[in-house]
Design a protein around this motif. Structure first.
Motif, short mmCIF file in Angstrom:
data_model
loop_
_atom_site.label_atom_id
_atom_site.label_comp_id
_atom_site.label_asym_id
_atom_site.label_seq_id
_atom_site.Cartn_x
_atom_site.Cartn_y
_atom_site.Cartn_z
N VAL A 148 2.15 1.96 -3.53
CA VAL A 148 1.18 2.62 -4.41
C VAL A 148 1.12 4.11 -4.12
CG1 VAL A 148 -1.27 2.77 -5.01
CG2 VAL A 148 -0.20 0.53 -4.70
N CYS A 177 2.13 7.38 -6.66
CA CYS A 177 1.21 8.49 -6.93
C CYS A 177 1.82 9.83 -6.52
CB CYS A 177 -0.10 8.27 -6.19
SG CYS A 177 -1.06 6.86 -6.80
N THR A 193 7.89 -4.15 -1.76
CA THR A 193 6.95 -5.25 -1.54
C THR A 193 7.67 -6.60 -1.52
OG1 THR A 193 5.19 -3.98 -2.62
CG2 THR A 193 4.87 -6.36 -2.40
N THR A 233 -1.54 12.41 -1.19
CA THR A 233 -0.61 11.29 -1.41
C THR A 233 0.50 11.29 -0.35
OG1 THR A 233 0.63 12.65 -3.01
CG2 THR A 233 -1.06 11.16 -3.87
N SER A 249 8.66 0.80 -5.54
CA SER A 249 7.42 0.23 -5.02
C SER A 249 7.46 -1.30 -5.09
CB SER A 249 6.22 0.76 -5.81
OG SER A 249 6.10 2.15 -5.67
N LEU A 296 0.82 -1.21 0.00
CA LEU A 296 0.00 0.00 0.00
C LEU A 296 0.86 1.26 0.00
CD1 LEU A 296 -2.82 -1.03 2.51
CD2 LEU A 296 -2.96 -0.89 0.01
#
Length: 615
Positions: free
Chosen positions: A109, A113, A211, A133, A207, A106
């Motif tokens: 993401v 942005c 993860t 953001t 990103s 999360l």
């Protein structure tokens, strides 16, 4: 089988070492590697984004300052809540790992942005995009990073092994920082990309890496079952007992003051480079300066580990202050064209930066053991939340106010600045952090826990496990073993209230606790409401710059909101105290124990005895 690779029953993954057993390299790498991506994300957010949004997206500086202040205030509010939630979590995956698995993707993401605002957005709409953001990024960042950092002190209780573990983690931190610092300039210089194109690629890359690395950690390191099974504590009493922990207070005070020295250069370096030094290619040289700072921090870290093993963590940390103070202050003397002198001073200061990165969390882990000696609880996440929250409230104005000050002095994007703007950039960037570092040094030198003291603390914890009394090596006080049951519950319950509130309860009657809590909560939310009204009044139009004062008002409102939430959680206990669930003589005895705890600087008063369980 190596003891450091001991298996948890029912699983085949490595877990923590016992108190004095070394961790394997595999555990250190799995634990430390996620910090590569996490740190890499911080650099463009704090270093590149303010100037990118100001000069490319054309957001007024005052709005950036306000958005940063709002986002960091909400971020700071989430820290203690996340710490409490993590400490109270009991799942098949443990207390820490579920939140890493959820929070990391999360956060990725939100990061993408933030780095990629729609091309059609400018001015007010872009400011709103930045604020939203920015807020989401830091909320999800807290969800994964606070449990990750809380896991570290659990993996080993060895004094020097902790330094090595955190050195590995912070080595990945610096490595990620170096890559992120150098990447934009190199991508634009070599790949002939625009800033938007470079940030698009960086957003996707980091990103995904974030993860993947946290998923590997969750799948391959299991938490210590003896720590996971222990009961945690109520949030508000935990706050009070942590603040009574003298070693933690010293360490936290030094870190809070020192966080100013870190927040200001992070925000001001692009402006100092572009408008004071004025190299021919500011973007390229900014990457080189960051590369030099973090690169020398990375290279010097093994040396600091070696120094810390021989002279102790505190002495090594204190020695590192000299490099940052001297290097930072000397930058005030630089001017146009002095880019090579700046690079040398940046590298010099970076050597000192490497020490603080891993020594302070290692020392914090020792403080958590001292807390366990008194409370019998493992509260890594709550202490980590403190470590994260309070410096953020200090760092908010440190990051937001300087750029708001520049706006009020007449800063013009992409132009030669007026002399007063140049002087302000030079003074804020060089002298402000140096002064804060001196104050931080003076506080840090009082930290009392050495390797010998820590071993005595751990011996005391072992005595408590055998239901035997221990001796506090810092004060010489006898510490009885914390015994779960009604007596301990009463001690935690009464810590919902300050000494003054309990004294007023005894003097003025049963209804006084509720009145005290409601009065404090009303005052706090009143400050928040007035702050919101003031900001809305001043920011009636997105076409004008709100100015420097707005950031300070936002910080005050955010801090007041945190205090309001703190008091709101005390309302139920106040009603129970007013109902007479705890006898007055027990309250008097507790007051005496609290006074003794405050005088000795211990985390917790002795446990009240002979009382009815108020729960």
């Amino acid at each position: 089988m190596d003891s450091a690779d001991a298996k948890i029953a029912g699983g085949g993954s490595p877990t923590a070492a016992h108190a004095h057993e070394p961790l394997t390299l595999r555990i250190k790498l799995l634990y430390g590697a996620p910090s590569f991506a996490g740190a890499a994300m911080i650099i463009p957010i704090f270093i590149n984004m303010p100037k990118f949004y100001a000069d490319v997206v054309l957001v007024p500086l005052g709005y950036l300052a306000m958005a940063i202040a709002v986002a960091r205030s909400l971020d700071a509010l989430s820290d203690p809540l996340m710490g409490w939630i993590s400490d109270h979590t009991h799942t098949r995956l443990g207390r820490r790992r579920p939140y890493m698995l959820i929070g990391a993707p999360l956060c990725g993401v939100a990061f993408f942005c933030l780095l990629n605002p729609p091309a059609s957005f400018t001015g007010g709409r872009a400011a709103i995009w930045f604020g939203i953001t920015f807020i989401l990024y830091f909320i999800f960042h807290t969800v994964y990073v606070l449990p990750h950092y809380a896991l570290g002190p659990e993996l080993t209780q060895d004094y020097n092994e902790r330094s090595t573990l955190f050195a590995w983690r912070e080595s990945f931190t610096i490595l990620g920082t170096i890559v992120a610092a150098a990447a934009p300039g190199i991508m634009m210089q070599v790949g002939h990309l625009t800033e938007r194109q470079a940030y698009f690629r960086l957003g996707i890359f980091f990103s995904v890496i974030l993860t993947v690395l946290y998923t590997l950690l969750v799948l391959n390191i299991k938490e210590r079952p003896d720590f996971v099974a222990r009961e945690s504590n109520p949030l508000v009493p935990g706050v009070r007992r942590a603040l009574r922990n003298r070693p933690f207070g010293i360490l936290l005070g030094s870190y809070v003051v020192g966080s100013i020295a870190g927040a200001i250069p992070a925000t001001m370096m692009p402006f100092f480079n572009a408008y004071v030094i004025r190299p021919a290619n500011p973007t390229f040289w900014l990457s080189m300066l960051l590369l030099g700072y973090f690169g020398f921090g990375f290279i010097s870290m093994p040396i600091w580990v070696w120094i810390a093993r021989r002279v102790g963590k505190l002495n090594a940390w204190l020695a590192s202050f000299f490099l940052g103070i001297s290097g930072g202050a000397a930058m005030f003397l630089l001017g146009p064209g002095d880019v090579w002198y700046l690079l040398v001073l940046i590298c010099w200061a970076g050597i000192g930066f490497g020490a603080g990165l891993f020594l302070t969390p290692s020392m914090q882990a020792d403080v958590i053991d001292y807390d366990e000696l008194y409370t019998g609880k493992r509260r890594e996440a709550q202490y980590t939340a403190f470590w994260s929250m309070l410096p953020k409230f200090v760092a908010i104005p440190s990051a937001a106010v300087p750029i708001a000050i520049l706006a009020s002095l007449g800063y013009i994007p992409n132009a030669i600045q007026a002399p007063r703007v140049v002087f302000a950039i030079r003074a804020i960037f060089a002298l402000g952090p140096a002064t804060c570092s001196v104050l931080s040094f003076l506080i840090a030198r009082r930290f009392p826990i050495t390797e010998t003291i820590l071993n005595q603390i751990l011996d005391g914890i072992k005595l408590h496990e055998r239901a035997e009394a221990a001796v506090d090596p810092l004060t010489g006080a006898i510490v009885p073993p914390p015994t779960p049951g009604h007596d301990e519950d009463v001690g935690w319950f009464l810590d919902y209230f300050s000494s003054g509130e309990l004294k007023r309860y005894l003097a003025k009657g049963a209804s006084q606790p509720v009145r005290d809590v409601l009065t404090a909560a009303a005052a706090s939310i009143g400050v928040t409401i007035l702050s919101v009204i003031y900001v809305l009044h001043k920011v009636s139009s997105l076409s004008t710059d709100p100015g420097a004062m707005i950031s300070l008002i936002v910080v005050a409102g955010g801090l007041a909101l945190a205090i309001f939430a703190f008091h709101l959680m005390r309302l139920g206990p106040a009603r129970r105290l007013a109902a007479g669930e705890v006898p007055a003589d027990v309250v008097r005895a507790h007051l005496g124990q609290v006074v003794e705890a405050l005088q000795t600087g211990t985390p917790s008063p002795a446990v009240a005895t002979g009382v009815v369980n108020p729960s």
